[in-house]
Design an enzyme around this catalytic site. Structure first.
Site, mmCIF file in Angstrom:
data_model
loop_
_atom_site.group_PDB
_atom_site.id
_atom_site.type_symbol
_atom_site.label_atom_id
_atom_site.label_comp_id
_atom_site.label_asym_id
_atom_site.label_seq_id
_atom_site.Cartn_x
_atom_site.Cartn_y
_atom_site.Cartn_z
ATOM 1 N N ASP A 228 0.913 -1.256 -0.190
ATOM 2 C CA ASP A 228 -0.037 0.060 -0.125
ATOM 3 C C ASP A 228 0.856 1.170 0.118
ATOM 4 O O ASP A 228 1.501 1.539 0.935
ATOM 5 C CB ASP A 228 -1.007 -0.053 1.407
ATOM 6 C CG ASP A 228 -2.139 -0.896 1.331
ATOM 7 O OD1 ASP A 228 -2.214 -1.579 -0.062
ATOM 8 O OD2 ASP A 228 -2.957 -1.274 2.180
ATOM 9 N N LEU B 111 3.145 -9.901 -5.051
ATOM 10 C CA LEU B 111 4.461 -8.821 -4.974
ATOM 11 C C LEU B 111 4.702 -8.692 -6.313
ATOM 12 O O LEU B 111 4.638 -9.444 -7.164
ATOM 13 C CB LEU B 111 5.329 -9.487 -3.991
ATOM 14 C CG LEU B 111 4.955 -9.830 -2.784
ATOM 15 C CD1 LEU B 111 6.264 -10.413 -2.041
ATOM 16 C CD2 LEU B 111 4.707 -8.706 -1.682
ATOM 17 N N GLU C 130 -3.452 -13.483 -9.539
ATOM 18 C CA GLU C 130 -2.585 -12.372 -9.594
ATOM 19 C C GLU C 130 -1.297 -12.774 -8.670
ATOM 20 O O GLU C 130 -1.354 -13.709 -7.878
ATOM 21 C CB GLU C 130 -3.269 -11.327 -9.106
ATOM 22 C CG GLU C 130 -3.679 -11.419 -7.559
ATOM 23 C CD GLU C 130 -4.661 -9.925 -7.324
ATOM 24 O OE1 GLU C 130 -4.133 -9.210 -6.359
ATOM 25 O OE2 GLU C 130 -5.476 -9.641 -7.862
ATOM 26 N N THR D 186 -4.340 -15.490 -4.999
ATOM 27 C CA THR D 186 -3.112 -14.764 -5.044
ATOM 28 C C THR D 186 -1.781 -15.566 -4.974
ATOM 29 O O THR D 186 -2.107 -16.900 -4.832
ATOM 30 C CB THR D 186 -3.048 -13.407 -3.800
ATOM 31 O OG1 THR D 186 -3.079 -13.950 -2.560
ATOM 32 C CG2 THR D 186 -4.161 -12.605 -4.027
ATOM 33 N N GLU E 236 -9.928 -8.798 0.146
ATOM 34 C CA GLU E 236 -9.811 -10.429 0.495
ATOM 35 C C GLU E 236 -10.800 -10.743 1.311
ATOM 36 O O GLU E 236 -11.203 -10.112 2.357
ATOM 37 C CB GLU E 236 -8.665 -10.896 0.645
ATOM 38 C CG GLU E 236 -7.572 -10.242 -0.402
ATOM 39 C CD GLU E 236 -5.986 -10.602 0.034
ATOM 40 O OE1 GLU E 236 -5.153 -10.596 -0.942
ATOM 41 O OE2 GLU E 236 -5.953 -10.464 1.319
#
Length: 561
Positions: free
Chosen positions: A153, A435, A432, A394, A238
């Site tokens: 973030d 990182l 996805e 993820t 999530e």
């Protein structure tokens, strides 16, 4: 439109290719359950109404769409869109590279910042119109969470001020740990159905927001610019509890903490325990703190509380609350976007640390009751199945060898478990990277997970993901070497085929099927054997030798310059 032209096809070749594409697109439009590009595995206890297995025999069936996630602050907290010219140039470069689309966070804290039902969509309209102008599709995230406090973030966008004002009067609307620390990232599931927000429940607030988005973006939905709606269901968007918040001191690989000590969830647990005949049971008091290891706690240690009758009851209740929360809000999303040519999606977090520990401690504190002999992810997939939705997962880029031994991580096995469970429940699975990665090793791992048994040149592969979202657009991505490798990655995602916009088209969203009883959902906790994975992808972007050539290539052009 094609970007690579090794030779111009003759008329007969053109007709064959057009026929193949039309056949595949026709199958894609078969029904709202139809995902011709997503093969399915079937288990005997899967839902009786499953996605059709029919698929085109064209090699295009191996094509996997690739989306790129836009920067977190592309629309600023002040509801401004300042860098349109720069973004347009970047979007056009992505389009030239063959990228299928982009993913956009639509922040609740920006668009409803001024007060209840005071929606401000103008900046997001400009953004989606720019995406349309550049010939790309869009995935929109209904971001009901705070930006800031999680890994990666870079900006701070809180949830709406009017919601925070309610929290000042009643801090129990937020998730709370045993020490009483509140987490204002996302509203507690304990207030889902309580009219605490100027007469509306949290679920009603979310529903109104999504309905307003549909109305404001109706033309962009109708035109096929916006084709995916990912519904934020927790911190970082999530479906999980905020069990490992960095802004409260959590450090990797800490086990995290349970987040159910607000008065509303405490009362719900007391009621549930009493109904089960154990009014003396209380929430865990031996689960440690954020940065503990499993063996330092009474709850997660060998023969710990998590294995007791009381521990199992708590973990079932804690994880069921999360599943019910996701089910209810996805149902509202389905109602809001029913009739649109969109897919809805739910994101599940890749919590890979302590996966090799018997306790799976951080998965448990996050709400995924996944331990030896119990699958914590397939019930989520089964819940998602009734909404014709996609499970987005993820950490697809991670390899076991990259992780520290002390964390007992196993991202590869975790990915295989979750994807296999999704395919077993006949749903689309997308994913996805967790990182930012610009290296061939990371790309190759994603490509392996996308088609775990490789490409089938005569038709659809045995297993394949529905799409990938690459995290994320940045100046670093466009650096010469990085973008050169990225373009190879895009080509390999498409199975060495040209860009095909039709393969991102989706059918009209139908109304969710009947609610699945929790008992039926929990039948999916029975472990199944994971799909077999190849050791390496057959669509590699290169390895050590290619990296060496990159160094020589860069040095050569550096000398020329």
């Amino acid at each position: 439109m094609a970007f690579n032209h090794p030779e111009l096809p003759n008329d007969s070749q053109k007709k064959i290719e057009l026929k193949n594409r039309q056949g595949l697109v026709g199958n894609l439009r078969f029904s709202s359950q139809k995902r011709a590009y997503t093969p399915q595995a079937v288990t005997t206890d899967a839902p009786t109404e499953t996605i059709s297995q029919r698929s085109s025999n064209s090699p295009l069936a191996n094509y996997v769409p690739l989306f790129v996630m836009l920067p977190l602050g592309v629309i600023r907290r002040e509801n401004e869109f300042p860098d349109q010219e720069k973004l347009e140039k970047q979007l056009k470069e992505l389009r030239k590279a063959g990228v299928d689309g982009v993913m956009v966070d639509v922040w609740w804290g920006i668009t409803e910042a001024k007060g209840p039902k005071q929606y401000q969509w103008s900046s997001y309209r400009k953004l989606f119109e720019l995406v349309q102008k550049c010939g790309l599709r869009a995935q929109a995230i209904m971001s009901f969470h705070q930006c800031g406090g999680n890994i990666g973030d870079a900006v701070y966008i809180p949830i709406p001020e009017w919601i925070l004002a309610v929290g000042k009067e009643d801090p129990d609307i937020f998730y709370t740990n045993r020490s009483g620390n509140r987490d204002p990232e996302y509203l507690s599931t304990g207030v889902d159905n309580l009219p605490l927000f100027q007469g509306r429940t949290a679920v009603e607030v979310y529903s109104d927001y999504m309905k307003s988005f549909r109305e404001a973006m109706s033309d962009l939905l109708e035109s096929g610019t916006i084709i995916d709606i990912e519904v934020g269901l927790g911190p970082a968007g999530e479906l999980r509890y905020p069990s490992y918040p960095q802004d409260q001191g959590w450090l990797f690989p800490g086990i995290g903490e349970f987040q159910c000590y607000d008065k509303y969830l405490k009362q719900e647990f007391t009621t549930a325990a009493t109904k089960a005949g154990h009014p003396e049971w209380d929430l865990p008091d031996d689960a440690g703190t954020y940065n503990d290891t499993p063996e330092k706690t009474g709850f997660f240690a060998a023969n710990g509380t998590y294995l007791s009758e009381k521990g199992k009851f708590f973990l079932t209740w804690y994880s069921n609350k999360l599943i019910q929360h996701g089910d209810q809000i996805l149902d509202e999303a389905n109602k809001a976007f029913q009739g649109c040519k969109v897919r809805i999606a739910a994101k599940v977090s890749g919590i890979h640390w302590w996966y090799r520990d018997d306790s799976h401690a951080c998965e448990l504190t996050s709400g995924y009751y996944n331990v030896n002999g119990r699958d914590g992810y397939r019930p989520i997939a089964r819940m998602i199945s009734r909404h014709y939705a996609t499970l987005n997962f993820t950490c697809l880029e991670m390899r076991n060898s990259e992780q520290s031994a002390q964390a007992k991580s196993a991202p590869e096995q975790l990915v295989q478990q979750v994807l296999s469970g999704g395919w077993a429940e006949n749903i689309d699975v997308a994913g996805e990277n967790a990182l930012s990665r610009y290296d061939r090793t990371g790309y190759n791992q994603i490509l392996l997970n996308v088609r775990p048994n490789g490409v089938n040149k005569n038709g659809p592969p045995k297993y394949k993901m529905a799409g990938i979202t690459y995290l994320r657009l940045s100046d670093e991505l466009f650096e010469s070497k990085n973008f050169r490798i990225f373009k190879q990655f895009v080509k390999k995602m498409h199975a060495d085929q040209d860009f095909c916009r039709e393969l991102t088209e989706v059918p009209t969203l139908q109304r969710s099927k009947a609610k699945i009883p929790i008992e039926k959902l929990l039948e999916a906790t029975k472990p199944i054997k994971a799909v077999p994975w190849d050791k390496e992808t057959d669509m590699s972007v290169g390895g050590a030798w290619a990296d060496y050539l990159d160094i020589i290539f860069d040095k050569f052009f550096s000398m020329l310059n």
